[in-house]
Design a protein around this motif. Sequence first.
Motif, PDB file in Angstrom:
ATOM      1  N   THR A  39      11.757   4.911   0.818  1.00 30.08           N
ATOM      2  CA  THR A  39      11.289   3.529   0.951  1.00 30.08           C
ATOM      3  C   THR A  39      10.685   3.068  -0.360  1.00 30.08           C
ATOM      4  O   THR A  39      10.558   3.838  -1.308  1.00 30.08           O
ATOM      5  N   SER A  96       7.664   1.514  -0.118  1.00 32.78           N
ATOM      6  CA  SER A  96       6.286   1.279   0.297  1.00 32.78           C
ATOM      7  C   SER A  96       5.305   2.038  -0.592  1.00 32.78           C
ATOM      8  O   SER A  96       5.633   3.082  -1.148  1.00 32.78           O
ATOM      9  N   VAL A 156      -0.155   2.255   3.125  1.00 34.39           N
ATOM     10  CA  VAL A 156       1.041   1.979   3.917  1.00 34.39           C
ATOM     11  C   VAL A 156       1.584   3.286   4.489  1.00 34.39           C
ATOM     12  O   VAL A 156       1.851   3.417   5.673  1.00 34.39           O
TER      13      VAL A 156
END
Length: 696
Positions: A400, A402, A544
């Motif tokens: 990801t 994030s 996150v």
Amino acid sequence: MLVGKLMLKNPIKIYEDEIVTQVAERMQNYNFARFPVLDRDEMPVGILKRKYLEMESGDSDVTVKDIMRRVSDEEVIREFEEAYTIFNRAGEMFFVVDEKGRFKSILRKRHVMKMYFERLEYTESNLRGVIECVDTAVFSVNRLGRIVFINNFARELLGINGDKIEGMVIGELIPDVDIMEGIDSGVDEFNRNFDFNGRRLVLSRYVARSDGKAIGAICSLRDITRYNEITDELALEKTEKEVLKSVFNTAYDGLIVVDAKGYITMISDAYKSFLGVENENVVGRHVTEIIENTRLHKVAETGVPEVADLQKIKGDYIVASRIPVFKNGKVASVVGKIMFRNIDEFEKLYKKIGKIEQQLENYKDELSKINKAKYNFGDIVGRSNEMKRAVNLAKKAAYTNSNVLILGESGTGKELFAHSIHNSSARRNKPFIKVNCAAIPDDLMESELFGYEQGAFTGAKKGGRIGKFEVADQGTIFLDEIGDMPMHMQAKLLRVIQEREVERIGSNKTIKIDVRIIAATNRNIERLIEEKRFRMDLYYRLNVVTIEIPSLRERIDDIDLLCRDFLEKYRVRYYKKVDSISESAIAKLKKYPWPGNVRELENIVERAINILDTETVIKPKHLPSDVSGVFDIEDVKPLKDVLNETEIRTIVQCLEVVSFNKSRAARLLGVSRAAFYEKLDKYKIKVVNKTIHIGD
């Protein structure tokens, strides 16, 4: 959904051999109409109604078995069955049993119905949200042609105002098109063209079915009015292109045109001849494949013209101009032209440019080596469940974009995880920038992270300086010891995360960046927030994906693996024949509390290898006494040697904590910089490429 997920937690149990009066007293606090009855083997045998319990509560000889109703097979369901199956059964309360028929809990039909109804509402809400988000006109009708749902895009396309649309007959809105034609036969229909309010629309219809019968339809509309206009425009553009092509081929100068993405759309015969590709079809190929050192695609990206620019082609320099052509405020194409093909008078300038180019390439290579992650997940040693969970979560986070927050005590390997996440991500070929927030003075941190312009402050370098975030653009920045970042910098970092842009000190221009942040700390962030020393909003932005790395004392079983890894590493580095670490030494290591975690274990293994003489196996006597507990008379050392070893170990650990910053290490140890350097010289401690060498 399985029964086991919906059954009642901590159910009430009544046994068939219990006295009714005792049960009645125990059940006074429960407001249930029925209770499950079990035998002493936890097998369901009956159902006891509260009214029978109250009727017989005065008789002390009556048992539950005397007044209960026997349970039927229809009232028993297994925990791994689908919950909806109870809808076809009579009754409200059901016994839930395991695979051996033992009682687990009870399941009430009304609870299951409520759960399925909530899921239905959730699904319907999501479906409506999706339909509203698509840029296509969508509406649904029932089998009578009445509108059930219509999205805003369809309202705009059909020119509908007002809220009370649902329930209207679709034929009233689109009177000349029988949308419901053939729906009873269940036939889907696609791409039917019709005119509506001066526009050309295309209708597609999908018949909705239930039990094989049509119950309505889902329809979509597309406006294709502009298609004919576009066709005419393309025909005109084709004619103009043919004229331009004739002009190109008759021009003597080298001319070329590329589109907004750098692909060649036109090129003159003179330019093809100069490049030596006169017999090739180069139209449609990217300009970088045909012209070396070209910048036409760069001008297409920036929209900034370049006039009389030097360019090296086929070993010689030419002078070329590149002019962007704009359409509707955006670059549509770029025209390139050779102005001079031979520049003998600029020979000295060419040599100078060549030297600068070589220096630039050297700097780029060096910068690429410095700003590169070194470790991968294969370098993380550990077989404990705690470590496997941390590694698995880190691998998922790598796929990801994030932000990641890595938590763990000092020495647990937080930087190793950061390197591995970057090297497993889509940014692996981009920069990996490391910043130790604890090692940078507060007054220098802003310039380090965001850079500064020339003249921004006294002592600012000529030409300014690029910040760490700009260097990390398209890549990853690792903010180690984020818990030590001062509050005023936390506010600036939060803005960078939110706006995805930085502003250099002394500048009023913002620079867009695309950077993934991996932060790490050994501090208790939540306690820092309570103490008003860390911003809560910044914590939520960084938090996150949170990865907690276990301390070494939480994964004692990994010590033998780590020892073998460090043994291989240092026996190669110091050219020593060391076969293994004895089981007794491993046992001693597993009993030690490891305040310094993996880093301390590595230092101890390195120390043991250094003090080995003719032996090839590390034993408890080669370990520090506070680890081994071994302090025999033959191992007693002069106090001076013990103090020296302690000083060496303390200096090494301090250097590692501050990322090898000697000035900060001296301050933490409470000695002057000069005294600290004397200690380094005395013990022959050197830092080479962020690796500590002792006695070399």
